[in-house]
Design an enzyme around this catalytic site. Structure first.
Site, short mmCIF file in Angstrom:
data_model
loop_
_atom_site.label_atom_id
_atom_site.label_comp_id
_atom_site.label_asym_id
_atom_site.label_seq_id
_atom_site.Cartn_x
_atom_site.Cartn_y
_atom_site.Cartn_z
N ARG A 298 3.20 2.99 0.37
CA ARG A 298 3.77 3.68 1.53
C ARG A 298 3.68 2.82 2.78
O ARG A 298 4.61 2.78 3.59
CB ARG A 298 3.06 5.02 1.74
N TYR A 442 11.87 6.23 -0.56
CA TYR A 442 10.88 5.50 -1.34
C TYR A 442 9.47 6.05 -1.11
O TYR A 442 9.07 6.31 0.02
CB TYR A 442 10.87 4.01 -0.96
N GLU A 443 8.72 6.18 -2.21
CA GLU A 443 7.30 6.59 -2.17
C GLU A 443 7.11 7.92 -1.43
O GLU A 443 6.11 8.12 -0.75
CB GLU A 443 6.44 5.50 -1.52
N GLY A 444 8.06 8.82 -1.60
CA GLY A 444 7.96 10.13 -0.98
C GLY A 444 8.85 10.25 0.24
O GLY A 444 8.80 9.42 1.14
#
Length: 591
Positions: A298, A442-444
């Site tokens: 993140r 991306y990544e949440g």
């Protein structure tokens, strides 16, 4: 064709003058050699590699994209990508921050963040290949056995192999409790992994001789939901006892996605057909291993937002200086020329200053957060490490969520400076707009970052990191209360910090009374928090000028940019405050 020049002056200023990185790093355990001279040299080399090798194949990589062979399931990356990866690996960049006993250089995480910005600005699509490897290495370092680290981690650090994170499934996006991939016991402690994963960056490619997949799956006795997830190491090619490659494993790409951006990055559908895998970490504890990768990833995605914003700023600024069009509203500024350049237009300057203010404050926030990860890992005592850990946990959703969202604005404003020429692919700036769209997912998604910030970091963890960060801002304001150079910044920053504390307390009480208030307020709270955090970083950038040896033009640009941020961007937080106070009742059900 777009330009790129590594922003080394601003990186060095932020690292050493604003954040005092040398003093912090050399006091950490094992950090005695992390001096400014060493770190400066690393930045210089990263800039050369990005400018000479990565940036030249950015546009061509986007135009060519990746190719998928349905018969062999092989993926071919764009021309120049394989050579770039070879140069990257030979330069030791694949192990820059990895421990020496894994073959790495053990440089601090903050340097990994600074160099990653340079590489991602040069070529974001290409940079995803080594970026995914970093997350895989981190998970194996923390959760893997010594044998797993020797077998799978060391070759990645050496640059011979790469790694992935295989989390998402067609029916289970961010809800990992719906995950269906199975892990059945096999021979000699192995497992047979069966299932389909989607959106797997670097899942298949031709850059390295092997790919190590870290896969979430369920054991036969797994409890339902997210508590029943385990993590497994699944290599593309099986590995023999002596470390050499064996036969092809039963894992292959079923397709690659055709995306609006990052076309040089292979986003794969990965099919596991009783593929041989090995449990990493404890059974049913794969979620903890996943979050080990996720938090680092993140922060890396936040850096992607900065990297694209920096590249967009450089090109739109260059274009505005060179483009002759129209005249200043107050009369010609270049009467000897057929027209003035775009810089004479206040609205063009507004767009450029918006980009510059976001870039400079974002860079400081991301490097500050990365520096705290170094303190968290190697601080002198447990209390120091715990404080840094709390700060990192609090700042990660802001660094990822807000910086990537503001990258949408920066790339859009860059295209707007170009006018119609920005819409034309040959000029290159429209690629930045397309590439930037994915990073908020991306990544949440940003919504997930917002829920994490308010639901977990503020409410569940009782705002541990928030209190530390707020205390730091308040101490900064007290320290510089009489500083004439910051006269227009300290007063507003102190007021916003006080309001931030009060709003957070009130919001927490409302959420306790009605949990629906969390979902209604989270996104606005994320933005609200982000604008204040960036204001603090902007003010620190001005405060550090007092002891800086930078040229006066550099210093004046910093002062002007900070003043612009406080006057024109920070007040946006008032809108988000009003939305938070409006409450969940203003979001009715939709028929």
């Amino acid at each position: 064709m777009t330009i790129y020049k590594a922003p080394l002056d601003d990186q060095r200023y932020t690292l050493f003058d604003v954040l005092g990185a040398e003093a912090v790093l050399t006091k950490l355990q094992g950090g005695e050699g992390h001096t400014r001279d060493l770190l400066d040299a690393v930045l210089e080399e990263a800039g050369r590699l990005s400018e000479a090798v990565l940036a030249p194949v950015n546009a061509s990589g986007d135009e060519e994209g990746c190719r998928f062979d349905k018969a062999t399931h092989a993926v071919t990356t764009p021309k120049g990508f394989k050579e770039a990866f070879k140069a990257f690996a030979e330069g030791g960049w694949t192990g820059l921050t990895q421990a020496e006993h894994f073959g790495g250089q053990a440089l601090p995480n903050v340097m990994g963040t600074a160099t990653t910005e340079i590489f991602q600005s040069g070529n974001l699509a290409w940079s995803l290949y080594p970026l995914l490897s970093e997350g895989a290495c981190h998970a194996m370092e923390v959760h893997g056995t010594e044998a797993q680290q020797t077998t799978y981690l060391k070759p990645i650090v050496e640059g011979r192999w790469t790694g992935t994170m295989c989390l998402t499934e067609p029916q289970a996006g961010s809800d990992l409790g719906l995950l269906k991939t199975r892990a059945e016991p096999g021979e000699n402690g192995s497992y047979k992994i069966t299932g389909t994963k989607i959106f797997i960056s670097a899942g298949e490619h031709d850059l390295a001789e092997n790919i190590i997949h870290l896969v979430l799956a369920r054991l036969p006795d797994a409890p339902a939901g997210s508590r029943g997830i385990s993590m497994f190491i699944v290599p593309k090619f099986k590995v023999k006892a002596d470390g050499s490659l064996g036969e092809r494993n039963a894992v292959a790409a079923g397709a690659i996605e055709h995306k609006m951006g990052l076309r040089g990055s292979a986003t794969c559908v990965m099919n596991f057909d009783a593929a041989e895998g090995y449990l990493i970490g404890a059974p049913h504890k794969g979620l903890a291993a996943m979050f080990t990768m996720m938090n680092a990833a993140r922060l890396g995605v936040g850096v992607q937002g900065l990297a694209l914003s920096e590249r967009a700023l450089q090109n739109s600024l260059n274009y505005a200086r060179e483009r002759l069009q129209g005249r200043s509203l107050s009369g010609p500024k270049f009467p000897q020329k057929p027209a003035d350049n775009l810089m004479v237009q206040p609205d063009v300057r507004r767009m450029l200053l918006t980009q510059r203010a976001i870039v400079e404050a974002s860079r400081a926030l991301l490097l500050y957060t990365a520096l705290q990860t170094d303190v968290e890992a190697r601080g002198a005592d447990e209390a120091t490490r715990k404080q840094a850990s709390d700060l990192v946990a609090f700042l990660i959703p802001i660094a990822k969520g807000v910086v990537t969202e503001l990258a949408q604005e920066c790339t859009k404003e860059a295209l707007q400076v170009y006018g119609g020429h920005g819409y034309i692919a040959e000029n290159g700036v429209e690629q930045f707009v397309r590439d930037a769209r994915i990073i908020t997912l991306y990544e949440g998604t940003t919504g997930i970052q917002a829920a994490d910030l308010l639901g977990r970091k503020i409410l569940q963890l009782q705002g541990a990191g928030f209190k530390l960060f707020l205390q730091e801002i308040q101490a900064f304001c007290q320290q510089h209360a009489q500083d004439a150079a910051l006269a227009g910044l300290i007063g507003p920053l102190a007021r916003y910090a006080k309001e931030w504390a009060e709003l957070t307390t009130t919001l927490a009480q409302r959420v306790q009374a009605n949990p629906e208030e969390l979902g209604a307020a989270a996104m606005d709270y994320l933005y609200y928090s982000g604008y204040i955090a960036l204001a603090y970083m902007s003010a620190r950038g001005v405060a550090a000028l007092a002891n800086s040896s930078q040229q006066e033009a550099f210093k004046q640009a910093k002062r002007d940019t900070a003043a612009f941020y406080f006057a024109r961007l920070l007040p946006r937080s008032l809108t988000h405050k009003a939305a938070i106070e409006a409450g969940v009742d203003t979001i009715p059900a939709i028929a």
